[in-house]
Every structure is written in structure tokens, then in C-alpha cells.
Design an enzyme around this catalytic site. Structure first.
Site: not given
Ligand SMILES: Cc1cc2nc3c(=O)[nH]c(=O)nc-3n(C[C@H](O)[C@H](O)[C@H](O)COP(=O)(O)OP(=O)(O)OC[C@H]3O[C@@H](n4cnc5c(N)ncnc54)[C@H](O)[C@@H]3O)c2cc1C
Ligand code: SF4
Ligand code: SF4
Ligand code: FES
Lengths: 260, 605
Positions: B238, B258
Site C-alpha cells: 500500500h 486521497r
């Protein structure tokens, strides 16, 4: 417990910290002394793991997420019910040993691990969620954000049982047979205030769950790592519903005609 | 059966694991009339699923009505480098919306749209706003809903018990052997069918978002029982784990940051994700920051920010910046959500409302206020795309009666998983596994348990106690994590992989001699000794598979073969135990995709 900690600037300097960790089981136990090497940013759980890996491979504790999300690592740190993974070492007094002991409201299994199975039994008895008929032909409901906000607060609960541990009704008076404790009052509130739910838990709250034992001292709210306002938002409104239902004949009558 | 010490339980279906996949499988098997037991290493409600943050992908089209299963299907295949099991990708895309609605009917309380429906958010690799969510604690909502619903369905739950072997009889499954943590006693569960729902392998690496439970138990147990394990070279790193302070290194920072507009910047303040946009996504990325922000706000004519490209790509770009000396002080890059205060009224409150647990996590663990400062982030081992090879319709493995669902199963995600596709995977395939396992158990009944196998496995599990002066298992686990992190991490190369295999051999030799002392009750050292067997198996699978895929794709990046290879599109790698006990890895040719599904992919390109 929204203790704001300072930014970690230095993680290279190591300082030794004395720990007194409770070792034992249901038959009894005592504090044993260990030393952990602490660097910047470490939490109590890191120290427990260090002791486990280097000094006492059989030291028992529970943990999973190490991020305050699963509610496994509950213990009493310097006497205060806390999550070990969210208690930064630099928030504890530096000049005295750190004591770590298991939750005291539940039977000991070993070291920092307690038998919390009572909580699972209690939950099973609470009348489960029962939704109203769907609003839409595709089997879904129309519900607005403002209608779910209160319930979402309660559903943040990570079942750490710190509130159960601190509640004097359970901790000091051992009313486990008559009182479900703050965690399950929050759970009941989440069901009762769920915009889709149709079941009724008010009689249970009064008669079986012992809501009357709560004197709204708010100790539970103070230890909740999820900052759920257990007393003001969950318990007090439930108490009001109990009063309405049982002691106010007019509301009671109205209740029969008006869906909740 | 004469098993001296073991306690024996009888059920139709055993589910190993109480995360989203295990609980959903158990509920379904029970609904199918089976007597079901759930076994889990931790307390009920504490499985990894509880940590999931961002959301659950399902093409419900509540926020963007252009979404439908075909778009979700093609996004999943593109994200997976077209190595996915397309049967599973189709089921998943079609069934996920019903599984979300079902959770709502069982009491889950998702965030809402303005018109009172389930809200959906943006995530990397998903073309439209698709993730049903509850702030940044979606996994908690899922596990609590399933747990609270499940306890009223008559399941027997065995908490804090660990399965150490699958019992087989005449080539099919017959039950499982495990120990309870509280007393350290061995137990046998007999059953017609067994469902593995044990999750991932993150603890094979030093830096990971995963907990102690993730020691690859399911993959290793299935392997030892003769099942085929597929795609193990594909590990998801990740892009955004915490990097500071050291004690929280690896802890996840949800992609939701995000999705809400968080910008990745290097030390020069540049949004470096725009510097390298892969060919397959050229048409799906905003031209500039302005357009990207409009996308975040829901403007349907805008394309996504480059930060929302797939995880494999974002992680490599971060690596590139750090290597080029443009990183943050502690070896990561900056993730900035505070900047959106210049765009949204009441920005601080907005950030806290959308990302409450991230706010909390940084405030308490790092002393960083994310509404004011940027976070420091870097890649962390997160998810295992590979796992038990299963039939796409029934989830049955190559061992009759043994099923697998959730992270432990391979297929749905191919070479790379899209964020949010795991939570939906759990319930879609948990349900399928539960249904088919119950049916299989009913049709085939129970098989006799082989007491010689029980005795041998019991002896193997207890062996560390025979060596009280043996090496500390923690030290071996720690060395293993260093080897995998250093040599089989995000960027791989032949020589390093071969070096890793050498280390694994010596680690295996050390593990065979490790020991513990004391009594069996709640003994984490002993448990670690047993976990080591599993970690060694999965580490070998990952390393060997990585050697045998001479290309870069998804979660597998070879520095010596940095491009995708056409030839490698045609096969999956399958690990299997050979007759002599060694590990065989072979190339399995992929079945040609159904023409109508291929047509969908072409149309969505
Ligand atoms: C921090 C974090 C955030 C994430 N966020 C998202 C997200 O937003 N969206 C998304 O889709 N995915 C997300 N993921 C991925 C997703 O959460 C996991 O892949 C998923 O929850 C795995 O579920 P599972 O049911 O397969 O296994 P788990 O939930 O991990 O459950 C595994 C179970 O198996 C049990 N078990 C394991 N081994 C044994 C054994 N030997 N004996 C007995 N029991 C055993 C464990 O005790 C546990 O109960 C996230 C992952 C992490 C770590
Ligand atoms: S407020 Fe009530 S429930 Fe909470 S600790 Fe006090 S008595 Fe217990
Ligand atoms: S209400 Fe708070 S303190 Fe009580 S169990 Fe839940 S999270 Fe823990
Ligand atoms: S380990 Fe999960 S809350 Fe501490």
C-alpha cells in the site's frame, strides 16, 4: 481520552523505563518488575512486546490492530483503564515506574488477559435489530444523514470494555447479573435510535438490564477511547424513554398509537 | 477414534476465521441448514476486517448513475493486469450491490447521499464514485453488523483457538485440529466441509499494516493438505503507511485521504504523481490540479487526480521520489489533506468529519494535526492477492470439501487489488462459499478422522516444548521478516530472490530447532513457534513464484524485467506440495475469457 500528544522529534535517544506488570492467573498473582528501552513515539504496547520478545516469552496479553481500532489491548495503566496501543510513553510521568495490570471488572485468565465472555452473553440477550418494511421496491430505505448521526456515534464502539471496567456497578458492586453496563446501554441505544428499527427494548432496560443502577456519574464517558458521550447521548435518553413508558400514563397511551 | 488428549467437536461445516468472509460464510451455511462452527484466533469482532477503513466497492450508481456492473468488472480486470479469474470478477461486480443492501437490512448504518441513499466515494482505479462507507471505519461497521446478526443464527463460535492442521481422509477433508489459547489443549473438529477464511500474510514482512494474526495460516494449512496455491508473487504494498515515529511504521493511512483530495508531494512541494502516468490510464487522469479538484467535488466531466491511480503504481512512484533524494525527513513523502482548507468552507471540521480516525491516529500516535500539517507516508505491506486456488462459482479448492473465501483465496484481484474490492469480495464470496460448503457437506457427509494423523500433528504442535533450550522463536520470526523485507519486497531481482531462498533454507533449519519453556496456557512464544511454519511456507511460495515470473505487473515488480510481457499474460503460477515434500511451482495456462466479457473490456478501454 483525546490527549493531544506532542510531535515526536527524536526517536534515536533511548531511555530505560521501569515497568511493573501484573503476572498471574485466577488463583492470584503479583507485580513483577521489568525494564524496557524506550525511544520516542513508543506506546505502552510496544514496551509489553519488547518484554515479551526479550525477557518473558510467556507474558500473556491481547492485541490486534495497534491503532486503536479493535479494542483488544485494554488494560489498566497506572491505574487508569486505557488502550495500551494508544498510550504514548511520553504522556506518562517519567520519574516513576509504569504499572500495567489487567481489567479488574472481569475474572483473570492470565497476566493481562481477562475473561470477557460475560459481555458476549449479555449482548446475545438484547433484542436484535428488526427493520421496518423497505421504502423502495428494490428493498432499500430512504434515510438522511441527520437521522443516522446519533446512531453512528454509538456504532463507533470498538468493544474495548474499558467503560465496563470503570463502572462502579460492575467493578465494585459486581452486579453482573442485574446490570448490563455502559457498553450495552450504548448498544441498546444504537438499536433504539436506529431510524429503521421497530423492536421495543424499553421494558427489558428497566426490568432485566438494570438501567436504574446507573447514577450518571460519567466515569464511563471519561475513559471511552472513541469519545462516545455514553451518558449524555445514550444513557440519559434511554432513561427518559423508560420514564415515559412506565411512569407517564399519557405518553404511554400515545406511544401505542404513534410509531417510534 | 482413539485420540488420547484431544477434545472432539462435531459439525457439518467448520469456518476458520471470523472476519467478514468467515462470518458471512457461516451465516449462509447456517441458513442452508448446516450445523456450523466458527473458529478464530482472537475474540469475536477483532479480526482484521475491523481495521478496514475506506469502504466497500459496489456499482450501485447512487452518486454517479453511469456506473454499473460492467464498468466495475472492467475496472477490476484492468487493475488486476488481466490475470484475474474472470468468473469471480463477474460474480463480484454483479453481486456486490446486493451484499451491501443486505448489510443495511441487517442494521449497518452507511453514510448517506442528499437524497437519502447509501453514499459512495472515490477510490483508486475505480472509474466512478463506488465505495459505500462509514467515515473511515467501514470495516468496523461490517464486522459488527455480521457479528451481531450472526450470533442470532445459531453459530457455535470458538474464540481464541488456532487451527494447526487440516485433517484429510482419502483425499477429501475430514476436519481440523487446533489448540485453545487459554489452556493450550488440543481439539479436533470433525466436519463434512471446511471453509478457510483466515486472511493474509503481512507478518512475513517487517513493515506491514497487518496484525499478528496475518501469518499466512490458511495458505499454509491448505498447502500442507495438498491444495493448490496460486498467484503468490502478487503482494500489495500500500503506498501510504505511516513512517514516523518508528513504533507505528507501516500503520495504514487510508486511501480515503486521497479520495477526499489529499495530495502527494515531494520535498520540493511538487505533486509528483503527474510525472509518470501509465498508458492504460492515460485517458482517465486529470490534466491538472484544477480538474483533479473538480473530480473530487463530483464533477462528472472531470478526470481523477493522479494520486488515485492504482496502488502498485503509486507505491513505486513514492519509492522513486525517495530514492532520488526528494523524500520527507523520515524516508517517505508528504500526504497533504490540509491544503483543501483553501477550497472548502469550514475545512478543519470537514476533514475531521470525513477522516475522523486518521485525525485521531496522527494526533495521538505522531502528534501531527492533519488539518494543519502534511503527513509523512511510505509503502507498507498490505494485502496478498494470491492464495488458495478455488473454483470461481463454488469457492471449493482442489481438495474436495475444502473451501476458501476472502483474502486467503486467490483469483478475484489478479495481479493487483483495487481498494474497496476486498470488503465486497468478503461478502460476495463468503456467501457463495457458505452456500456451497453446506450443500457439499449435506451431499457427502462426514469422513472418518485418521487418528494417526491427529497424533502426528499433535506431536508436531507440541514439539517446541521438548526443546526448552532451543532458540527463541521471536528471533527467527524477526530475521525472516528482515529477509523478506530486504530481498522480496516491492522491487525484486533474480539474484536477490535467489539469495532469499538460501536464507529461507537456513531459517527453516533454525525453526525446526526452536524451543519454548513453561506451561501451555496462553503462551505467545509457543504460538509464534507454530506460526513460523506457516510464515516459512508462504515466504517460500512468494519468493519462488516471484522468480518464475520474468516480468513486472501489478504487485510484482522485477527490476531485471521492468516491463509487462505478453507471454506472461497467459498463465498463473500455482504452488503445490510434491510427493517428496518439496514445493513445486508450475505455470497454469489461463482459460480463454468468455467473448462477451472480453467485449465489455474492449468497450471500456
Ligand atoms: C488497515 C487496513 C485497512 C483496510 N481497508 C480496506 C478498505 O477500506 N476496503 C477494503 O475493501 N479492504 C480494506 N482492507 C483489506 C481488508 O480489510 C482485508 O483484506 C479483509 O478484511 C480480510 O478479511 P477476511 O475475512 O478475509 O479475513 P480477516 O478479517 O483477517 O479474518 C481472518 C480471521 O481468520 C482467523 N484465523 C487466521 N488464522 C487462523 C487459524 N490458524 N486458526 C483459527 N483462526 C484463524 C483470524 O483470527 C480472523 O478471525 C484493509 C486492510 C487493512 C489491514
Ligand atoms: S455513568 Fe452509569 S454506566 Fe457510566 S460508569 Fe457511571 S454508573 Fe456506570
Ligand atoms: S463504549 Fe467506548 S469504552 Fe465502552 S466498549 Fe465501546 S468504545 Fe469501549
Ligand atoms: S490493539 Fe487494537 S485497540 Fe489496541
Amino acid at each position: 481520552m483525546s490527549s493531544h500528544s506532542h510531535p515526536v522529534t527524536d526517536a534515536t535517544a533511548t531511555r530505560p523505563v521501569e515497568f511493573k506488570i501484573w503476572r498471574g492467573d485466577a488463583k492470584g498473582g503479583a507485580f513483577e518488575q521489568y525494564t524496557a528501552q524506550v525511544t520516542g513515539g513508543m506506546v505502552v504496547l510496544d514496551c509489553i512486546h519488547q518484554v515479551q520478545a526479550e525477557q518473558a516469552p510467556d507474558l500473556a496479553c491481547r492485541w490486534n490492530c495497534k491503532a486503536g481500532k479493535c479494542g483488544s489491548c485494554s488494560a489498566e495503566i497506572n491505574g487508569k483503564p486505557s488502550l495500551m496501543c494508544m498510550t504514548r510513553m511520553d504522556t506518562l510521568p517519567a520519574d516513576q515506574p509504569v504499572t500495567v495490570e489487567p481489567l479488574r471488572a472481569f475474572p483473570s485468565i492470565r497476566d493481562l488477559v481477562t475473561d470477557v465472555s460475560w459481555n458476549y452473553e449479555v449482548k446475545k440477550k438484547i433484542v436484535p435489530f428488526k427493520p421496518r418494511e423497505p421504502d423502495r421496491p428494490d428493498g432499500t430505505w430512504t434515510v438522511f444523514q441527520e437521522d443516522v448521526e446519533r446512531v453512528q456515534e454509538f456504532r463507533k464502539c470498538i468493544e474495548c470494555f474499558l467503560c465496563q471496567d470503570v463502572c462502579h456497578v460492575l467493578r465494585d458492586h459486581h452486579k453482573h447479573d442485574e446490570f448490563i453496563g455502559p457498553r450495552f446501554l450504548v448498544y441498546t441505544a444504537a438499536l433504539e435510535m436506529h431510524p429503521l428499527d421497530t423492536a421495543d427494548r424499553i421494558a427489558d432496560l428497566k426490568e432485566r438490564d438494570g438501567i436504574g443502577y446507573c447514577n450518571i456519574g460519567k466515569c464511563c464517558t471519561k475513559v471511552c477511547p472513541e469519545s462516545i458521550t455514553i451518558t449524555d447521548n445514550a444513557i440519559i435518553p434511554l432513561k427518559e424513554r423508560v420514564v415515559d413508558e412506565f411512569y407517564d400514563p399519557i405518553t404511554r397511551l400515545l406511544r401505542i398509537f404513534r410509531p417510534k | 477414534m482413539s485420540v488420547p488428549e484431544a477434545i472432539v467437536h462435531e459439525h457439518d461445516v467448520i469456518v476458520i476465521g471470523a472476519g467478514g468472509a468467515g462470518l458471512r460464510a457461516a451465516i449462509e451455511a447456517s441458513a442452508g441448514g448446516a450445523k456450523v462452527a466458527v473458529i478464530c484466533k482472537s475474540l469475536l469482532g477483532k479480526a482484521h476486517t475491523v481495521m478496514a477503513e475506506g469502504g466497500m466497492a459496489a456499482a450501485m450508481g447512487h452518486v454517479d448513475d453511469r456506473d454499473n456492473w460492467e464498468v466495475h468488472f472492467s475496472d477490476t480486470m484492468r487493475g488486476g493486469g488481466y490475470l484475474n479469474n474472470w468468473v469471480m470478477a463477474e460474480h463480484h461486480a454483479k453481486e456486490a450491490p446486493d451484499r451491501v443492501r443486505e448489510l443495511e437490512a441487517w442494521g449497518a448504518v452507511f453514510d448517506r447521499t442528499k437524497d437519502g441513499r447509501i453514499l459512495q466515494r472515490h477510490f483508486g482505479g475505480h472509474r466512478y464514485q463506488r465505495l459505500a462507507h462509514v467515515g473511515d471505519r467501514t470495516g468496523l461497521e461490517m464486522i459488527r453488523t455480521l457479528q451481531d446478526h450472526g450470533v442470532h443464527q445459531g453459530l457455535d463460535v470458538y474464540m481464541e483457538m488456532t487451527v494447526v492442521a487440516l485433517l484429510t481422509s482419502g483425499g477429501r477433508i475430514a476436519g481440523v485440529l487446533g489448540y485453545d489459547r487459554e489452556r493450550g489443549r488440543l481439539r479436533v473438529w470433525r466436519a463434512g466441509a471446511v471453509i478457510l477464511a483466515t486472511g493474509g500474510i503481512g507478518k512475513a514482512y517487517r513493515i506491514t499494516s497487518n496484525s499478528w494474526e496475518y501469518t499466512g495460516d490458511g495458505q499454509a494449512l491448505a498447502y500442507e493438505a495438498g491444495a493448490e496455491i496460486m498467484d503468490m508473487e502478487f503482494i500489495q504494498f500500500h503506498p501510504t503507511g505511516m513512517v514516523w515515529p518508528p513504533s507505528v511504521r507501516g500503520l495504514l493511512v487510508t486511501e480515503g485521504v486521497r479520495g477526499e483530495g489529499g495530495a502527494l508531494r515531494n520535498s520540493e512541494g511538487r505533486r509528483f504523481m503527474w510525472d509518470d502516468i501509465p498508458e492504460a490510464y492515460k485517458n482517465q487522469v486529470a490534466l491538472d490540479e484544477e480538474e483533479a479538484w473538480r473530480y473530487v467535488c463530483g464533477d462528472k466531466s472531470a478526470q481523477r487526480p493522479a494520486e488515485l491511480l492504482t496502488r502498485d503504481h503509486v507505491a513505486r512512484c513514492i519509492n522513486r521520489e525517495v530514492k532520488a533524494g526528494r523524500g520527507s525527513p523520515h524516508g517517505g513523502v508528504f500526504l497533504d489533506i490540509a491544503w483543501i482548507k483553501s477550497r472548502v468552507p469550514n475545512g478543519e471540521e470537514h476533514i475531521k468529519k470525513k477522516l475522523p480516525s486518521m485525525y485521531h491516529q496522527f494526533m495521538q500516535l505522531a502528534g501531527v494535526d492533519i488539518t494543519k500539517e502534511a503527513m509523512e507516508v511510505g509503502p507498507t505491506t498490505h494485502y496478498c492477492m494470491g492464495g488458495v486456488r478455488v473454483d470461481g462459482d463454488t469457492q471449493m479448492s482442489s481438495v474436495p470439501g475444502l473451501f476458501a473465501a476472502g483474502e486467503v483465496a486467490a483469483g478475484l484481484h489478479g495481479a493487483n487489488r483495487l481498494g474497496g474490492n476486498s470488503l465486497s469480495d468478503l461478502v460476495v464470496f463468503g456467501k457463495r462459499a457458505g452456500e456451497h460448503a453446506a450443500r457439499w457437506a449435506k451431499e457427502h457427509g462426514a469422513a472418518p478422522v485418521d487418528s494417526a494423523q491427529v497424533e502426528a500433528e499433535t506431536a508436531r504442535a507440541l514439539a517446541p516444548f521438548d526443546r526448552p533450550n532451543g532458540e527463541n522463536p521471536y528471533a527467527i520470526q524477526s530475521d525472516l521478516q528482515d529477509v523478506m523485507q530486504r530481498l522480496v519486497g516491492m522491487v525484486r531481482t533474480k539474484s536477490e530472490l535467489e539469495e532469499a531462498l538460501g536464507h529461507l533454507d537456513s531459517l527453516r533449519a533454525r525453526a525446526a530447532k526452536c524451543g519454548v519453556s513453561g506451561h501451555r496456557e496462553y503462551h505467545p512464544g509457543w504460538h509464534t513457534a507454530i506460526d513460523l511454519r506457516n510464515l516459512l511456507h508462504v515466504s517460500e511460495m512468494i519468493t519462488k513464484s516471484a522468480l518464475l515470473r520474468p516480468e513486472s505487473r501489478g504487485g510484482h515488480f522485477r527490476e531485471d524485467f521492468p516491463a509487462k510481457s505478453e507471454e506472461c499474460t497467459g498463465f498463473n503460477l500455482v504452488a503445490r506440495r510434491a510427493d517428496d515434500g518439496s514445493m513445486d511451482i508450475d505455470r497454469r495456462q489461463r482459460a480463454p475469457i468468455r467473448p462477451d466479457l472480453q467485449a465489455i473490456i474492449e468497450r471500456m478501454k
